[in-house]
Design an enzyme around this catalytic site. Structure first.
Site, PDB file in Angstrom:
ATOM      1  N   ASP A   1       1.044  -1.051  -0.063  1.00 50.86           N
ATOM      2  CA  ASP A   1      -0.157  -0.070   0.006  1.00 50.86           C
ATOM      3  C   ASP A   1       0.867   1.263   0.140  1.00 50.86           C
ATOM      4  O   ASP A   1       0.286   2.432  -0.270  1.00 50.86           O
ATOM      5  CB  ASP A   1      -0.980   0.038   1.300  1.00 50.86           C
ATOM      6  CG  ASP A   1      -0.588   0.035   2.358  1.00 50.86           C
ATOM      7  OD1 ASP A   1       1.022  -0.237   2.752  1.00 50.86           O
ATOM      8  OD2 ASP A   1      -1.072  -0.101   3.665  1.00 50.86           O
ATOM      9  N   GLU A   2       2.147   1.129   0.289  1.00 45.69           N
ATOM     10  CA  GLU A   2       3.094   2.374   0.339  1.00 45.69           C
ATOM     11  C   GLU A   2       3.142   2.880  -1.043  1.00 45.69           C
ATOM     12  O   GLU A   2       3.662   4.336  -0.974  1.00 45.69           O
ATOM     13  CB  GLU A   2       4.484   1.915   0.952  1.00 45.69           C
ATOM     14  CG  GLU A   2       4.330   1.178   2.170  1.00 45.69           C
ATOM     15  CD  GLU A   2       5.574   0.948   3.069  1.00 45.69           C
ATOM     16  OE1 GLU A   2       6.459   2.066   2.673  1.00 45.69           O
ATOM     17  OE2 GLU A   2       5.509   0.374   3.907  1.00 45.69           O
TER      18      GLU A   2
ATOM     19  N   TYR B   1      11.751   2.979  -1.326  1.00 44.70           N
ATOM     20  CA  TYR B   1      11.245   1.535  -1.363  1.00 44.70           C
ATOM     21  C   TYR B   1       9.846   1.527  -2.192  1.00 44.70           C
ATOM     22  O   TYR B   1       9.717   0.894  -2.913  1.00 44.70           O
ATOM     23  CB  TYR B   1      11.122   1.226  -0.063  1.00 44.70           C
ATOM     24  CG  TYR B   1       9.973   0.018   0.128  1.00 44.70           C
ATOM     25  CD1 TYR B   1      10.434  -1.416  -0.326  1.00 44.70           C
ATOM     26  CD2 TYR B   1       8.978   0.101   0.774  1.00 44.70           C
ATOM     27  CE1 TYR B   1       9.410  -2.480  -0.365  1.00 44.70           C
ATOM     28  CE2 TYR B   1       7.886  -0.860   0.755  1.00 44.70           C
ATOM     29  CZ  TYR B   1       8.203  -2.188   0.283  1.00 44.70           C
ATOM     30  OH  TYR B   1       7.318  -3.256   0.236  1.00 44.70           O
TER      31      TYR B   1
HETATM   32  P1  NAD Z   1      11.339  -9.998   3.618  1.00 46.83           P
HETATM   33  O1  NAD Z   1      12.341  -8.983   3.328  1.00 46.83           O
HETATM   34  O2  NAD Z   1      11.136 -10.709   4.757  1.00 46.83           O
HETATM   35  O3  NAD Z   1      11.903 -11.220   2.277  1.00 46.83           O
HETATM   36  C1  NAD Z   1      12.122 -10.697   1.095  1.00 46.83           C
HETATM   37  C2  NAD Z   1      12.606 -12.091   0.371  1.00 46.83           C
HETATM   38  O4  NAD Z   1      13.261 -11.832  -0.853  1.00 46.83           O
HETATM   39  C3  NAD Z   1      14.216 -12.789   1.406  1.00 46.83           C
HETATM   40  O5  NAD Z   1      13.939 -13.885   1.373  1.00 46.83           O
HETATM   41  C4  NAD Z   1      15.366 -12.205   0.144  1.00 46.83           C
HETATM   42  O6  NAD Z   1      16.258 -13.124   0.370  1.00 46.83           O
HETATM   43  C5  NAD Z   1      14.358 -12.446  -1.344  1.00 46.83           C
HETATM   44  N1  NAD Z   1      15.088 -11.478  -2.269  1.00 46.83           N
HETATM   45  C6  NAD Z   1      15.456 -10.062  -2.073  1.00 46.83           C
HETATM   46  N2  NAD Z   1      15.884  -9.873  -3.233  1.00 46.83           N
HETATM   47  C7  NAD Z   1      16.173 -10.973  -4.078  1.00 46.83           C
HETATM   48  C8  NAD Z   1      16.372 -11.106  -5.441  1.00 46.83           C
HETATM   49  N3  NAD Z   1      16.742 -10.017  -6.296  1.00 46.83           N
HETATM   50  N4  NAD Z   1      16.103 -12.363  -5.962  1.00 46.83           N
HETATM   51  C9  NAD Z   1      15.523 -13.393  -5.252  1.00 46.83           C
HETATM   52  N5  NAD Z   1      15.152 -13.193  -4.024  1.00 46.83           N
HETATM   53  C10 NAD Z   1      15.490 -12.045  -3.261  1.00 46.83           C
HETATM   54  O7  NAD Z   1      10.188  -9.274   2.861  1.00 46.83           O
HETATM   55  P2  NAD Z   1       8.663  -9.732   3.030  1.00 46.83           P
HETATM   56  O8  NAD Z   1       8.215  -8.787   4.192  1.00 46.83           O
HETATM   57  O9  NAD Z   1       8.274 -10.958   3.349  1.00 46.83           O
HETATM   58  O10 NAD Z   1       7.870  -9.133   1.831  1.00 46.83           O
HETATM   59  C11 NAD Z   1       7.815  -9.998   0.800  1.00 46.83           C
HETATM   60  C12 NAD Z   1       6.981  -9.073  -0.373  1.00 46.83           C
HETATM   61  O11 NAD Z   1       5.762  -8.447   0.212  1.00 46.83           O
HETATM   62  C13 NAD Z   1       7.782  -8.027  -0.886  1.00 46.83           C
HETATM   63  O12 NAD Z   1       7.749  -7.708  -2.270  1.00 46.83           O
HETATM   64  C14 NAD Z   1       7.140  -6.759  -0.158  1.00 46.83           C
HETATM   65  O13 NAD Z   1       7.247  -5.413  -0.853  1.00 46.83           O
HETATM   66  C15 NAD Z   1       5.737  -7.149  -0.118  1.00 46.83           C
HETATM   67  N6  NAD Z   1       5.016  -6.610   1.073  1.00 46.83           N
HETATM   68  C16 NAD Z   1       5.320  -6.815   2.375  1.00 46.83           C
HETATM   69  C17 NAD Z   1       4.834  -6.035   3.517  1.00 46.83           C
HETATM   70  C18 NAD Z   1       5.006  -6.352   4.857  1.00 46.83           C
HETATM   71  O14 NAD Z   1       4.443  -5.712   5.843  1.00 46.83           O
HETATM   72  N7  NAD Z   1       5.969  -7.284   5.107  1.00 46.83           N
HETATM   73  C19 NAD Z   1       3.436  -5.392   3.070  1.00 46.83           C
HETATM   74  C20 NAD Z   1       2.978  -5.542   1.716  1.00 46.83           C
HETATM   75  C21 NAD Z   1       3.688  -6.100   0.579  1.00 46.83           C
END
Ligand code: NAD
Length: 363
Positions: free
Chosen positions: A135-136, A159
């Site tokens: 949502d950001e 980000y």
């Molecule tokens: P996280 O940081 O815990 O995990 C990200 C994962 O992606 C890690 O395992 C990392 O090793 C892997 N990664 C990063 N770059 C990579 C690359 N180039 N190739 C392969 N793997 C790679 O993140 P999260 O909180 O689990 O978020 C997952 C997704 O959900 C993201 O796209 C994030 O933008 C989205 N998201 C997160 C939230 C939240 O609150 N955490 C909310 C909305 C959306």
């Protein structure tokens, strides 16, 4: 047996989604993850012996690797959760965010396009690419109003800008190449296995160790919290029932200020690990957990408020969150209390000591 490819499956949401898929479907799940500081195989330990699960270490920007995985597994869906995700780190080092979140997402998308174009008609009918976003991308709200799927994008952090850029490519790939894409924009997730740089696990661990609880600015910034398993259920539903080319907002309807979150955590930890029994508290001469709160300079460009209108995914796909916020938060605190080894391991692997990030010391 059908297969899915889940990128970023060793992260917080990705690993929860992998467990969800193995529980709720009979499909094979191929995880592709680069294992950055935020990814860990410790997040996938519960599924490592499942014959339907396979782990591949690699980068979503590695076109040849993606091509081979698509050819070998012929998945019906590719779900992209791989990303750099911490706003504070994006302030210090925006380039990493461009590389994974924009260029990486592009390579993955374009490899999916090339693969899609040589599928049979039947395979094309089922094929889906789900891009998981935030949502950001919508920027900041005032004290009223909600983000809908029609809200104009106005990303404020590097980000958010990187996620917004990828979202636009996802849309363009549907419009231009008819790639059957789906896009979800979710609010802040919480739950087990979140890397301790994020607000909730950071505060839990600092409380247990009687370290300061750094509150950015006046602590009045509002986020809409969702239990990670509810997000994962929304993702699977979107894959199964979502309309290609469409985007879906996902949110919990749990608006809380950061200060409210910290105060609630102080109360929960007091119940589960009382300050009077915590030797670190005695060492610091503190009697109440709330004495650890410290107001620190605000994050640069800190968005004031996010809140999601999830009416579309509710009415069109039948999704609604199943977890009550207070119970979910309590379960999360309990998980961190019971998994101190995991906490030590991921912080050590990630070279992170809960230091302040995002003060703009550009790398
Ligand atoms: P996280 O940081 O815990 O995990 C990200 C994962 O992606 C890690 O395992 C990392 O090793 C892997 N990664 C990063 N770059 C990579 C690359 N180039 N190739 C392969 N793997 C790679 O993140 P999260 O909180 O689990 O978020 C997952 C997704 O959900 C993201 O796209 C994030 O933008 C989205 N998201 C997160 C939230 C939240 O609150 N955490 C909310 C909305 C959306």
């Amino acid at each position: 047996m059908d297969a899915l490819i889940v990128t970023g499956g060793a992260g917080f949401i990705g690993s929860s989604f992998v467990r969800h898929l193995l529980r709720e479907t009979t499909d094979r799940v191929v995880v592709l993850d680069k294992l950055t500081y935020a990814g860990s195989l410790a997040n996938l330990d519960e599924v490592e012996n499942d014959s339907r699960y396979r782990f591949v270490r690699g980068d979503i920007g590695n076109r040849e690797l993606i091509r081979r995985l698509l050819e070998e597994h012929r998945p019906w869906a590719v779900v992209n959760l791989a990303a750099e995700t911490h706003v504070d780190r994006s302030i210090d080092a925006p380039r990493d965010f461009l590389e994974s979140n924009v260029l990486g997402a592009y390579e993955l998308l374009d490899a999916c396009r090339a693969h899609f174009e040589q599928l049979t008609d039947r395979e094309r009918e089922r094929f889906r690419v789900l891009h998981v976003s935030t949502d950001e991308v919508y920027g900041s709200l005032g004290s009223t109003g909600l983000f809908t799927e029609q809200t104009a994008y106005a990303p404020n952090s590097p980000y958010a800008a990187s996620k917004a850029a990828a979202d636009h490519f996802v849309r363009a790939y549907h419009e231009t190449y008819r790639l059957p894409t789906l896009l979800t924009n979710c609010s802040n997730n919480y739950g087990p296995r979140q890397f301790p740089e994020k607000l909730i696990p950071l505060m839990i661990l600092n409380l247990l160790e009687a370290r300061d609880l750094p509150i950015y600015g006046d602590g009045g910034n509002v986020r809409d919290w969702l239990f990670v398993e509810d997000h994962c259920a929304g993702l699977l539903l979107t894959l199964r029932r979502g309309q290609p080319g469409r985007s879906y907002n996902i949110g919990g309807g749990n608006e809380r200020t950061n200060l409210q979150i910290v105060d609630t955590l102080c109360r929960l930890i007091e119940q589960l690990a009382p300050a009077a029994d915590n030797p670190r508290m005695a060492e610091r001469g503190r009697r109440n957990y709330s004495e650890l709160k410290v107001f620190v300079p605000d994050r640069k460009g800190h968005d004031r408020r996010y809140a999601i209108d999830a009416a579309r995914i509710h009415s069109e796909l039948g999704w609604q969150p199943q977890h009550d916020f207070d119970l979910g938060l309590q379960a999360t605190v309990q998980w961190y209390l019971q998994n101190r080894e995991w906490c030590d391991r991921v912080q050590q692997q990630g070279g992170y000591q809960r230091e302040r990030l995002g003060l703009g010391e550009r790398q």
